[in-house]
Scaffold this active site. Structure first.
Site, short mmCIF file in Angstrom:
data_model
loop_
_atom_site.label_atom_id
_atom_site.label_comp_id
_atom_site.label_asym_id
_atom_site.label_seq_id
_atom_site.Cartn_x
_atom_site.Cartn_y
_atom_site.Cartn_z
N ASP A 129 0.76 -1.24 -0.01
CA ASP A 129 -0.08 0.02 0.15
C ASP A 129 0.95 1.32 -0.11
O ASP A 129 1.93 1.14 0.17
CB ASP A 129 -0.78 0.26 1.43
N TYR A 181 6.98 -10.00 6.60
CA TYR A 181 6.96 -8.51 6.62
C TYR A 181 7.58 -8.22 8.26
O TYR A 181 7.43 -8.98 8.98
CB TYR A 181 5.42 -8.03 6.92
#
Length: 252
Positions: free
Chosen positions: A51, A110
């Site tokens: 994003d 992540y």
């Protein structure tokens, strides 16, 4: 011929990975660079879609060209000069014609960074908190993520995902050591899974932070997961602290 690009990027100045009208994306910038170099219209497929404001220490993307790229070092050097300071190309790998950067990835990792010290230097790469967290409670809650597979409670509403099933293999917090030394006093959350939903990591982190601040209990965190209701989970953390850290393929 199909090639994998291994790359990284600072997502601060991009509106995410995916190309979109009236906004600069990582995908768009890379495709423009490769098209100039090859003098061909190049389209790439990334291992995932980050994003706006989210970074990648390691990302892979594949693209096709009619023939061999004979001088890999020269190609990477030229690409790095053209693409600008926010993207770096690390390696170029020739792969089988059916290799797929997204579908062949078997694990993604992540990391989310939180700093307890306000710093003017690395604010695009971490989330600042003046309140310290109880990492023991957060880790106890995070361990439960390994026992479930439905992450609807942490999925972006009205997304195009066909399923919210993911297999998380690692989810843990620890104090910062060597990952981001200039941040000073802070902590990092590491999570690995076979796949991730849009907004999933930031929603998980936000909800775990609520546990660490004693806003919700560990049992309430478990109830949130089983509710399969995004509205019951915590707020998503800002994108700046999130990094796509590592991607694994069976053939690399």
């Amino acid at each position: 011929m199909r090639y994998f690009l291994r790359l990284g990027y600072n997502g601060t100045n991009f509106h995410g990975w995916q190309s979109q009208p009236n906004a600069v994306s990582v995908q768009q910038k890379i495709e423009e660079t490769l098209s100039i170099l090859t003098r061909l219209p190049i389209s790439i497929v990334g291992a995932g879609r980050t994003d706006a404001g989210v970074h990648a220490k390691e990302m892979y993307a594949h693209f096709d060209v009619p023939g061999d790229i004979e001088d890999k070092s020269r190609f990477l050097l030229s690409a790095n000069r053209l693409v600008g300071k926010d993207i770096s190309f690390y390696d170029l790998l020739k792969v089988p014609d059916d290799a797929h950067a997204r579908f062949d990835a078997v694990e993604r990792t992540y990391k989310y960074f939180v700093s307890f010290e306000k710093t003017p230097f690395l604010y695009p790469f971490s989330s600042f908190s003046s309140i310290r967290f109880d990492l023991d409670k957060m880790n106890e809650a995070a361990e439960y993520l390994l026992r479930v597979d439905d992450f609807t409670s942490f999925a972006k509403l009205h997304s195009d995902a066909k399923t919210n099933i993911c297999k998380v293999t690692k989810a843990e917090w620890h104090m910062l050591e060597n990952e981001m030394p200039l941040l000073g006093d802070g902590c990092v959350f590491t999570i690995s899974a076979d796949r991730f939903l849009r907004n999933m990591v930031r929603a998980i982190v936000g909800t775990l932070v609520d546990v660490g601040r004693d806003k919700i209990s560990i049992s309430e965190f478990v109830d949130i997961i089983h509710s399969k209701d995004r509205c019951s989970a915590g707020c998503s953390m800002p994108g700046a602290g999130l990094f796509l850290w590592k991607i694994k393929y069976p053939f690399l």
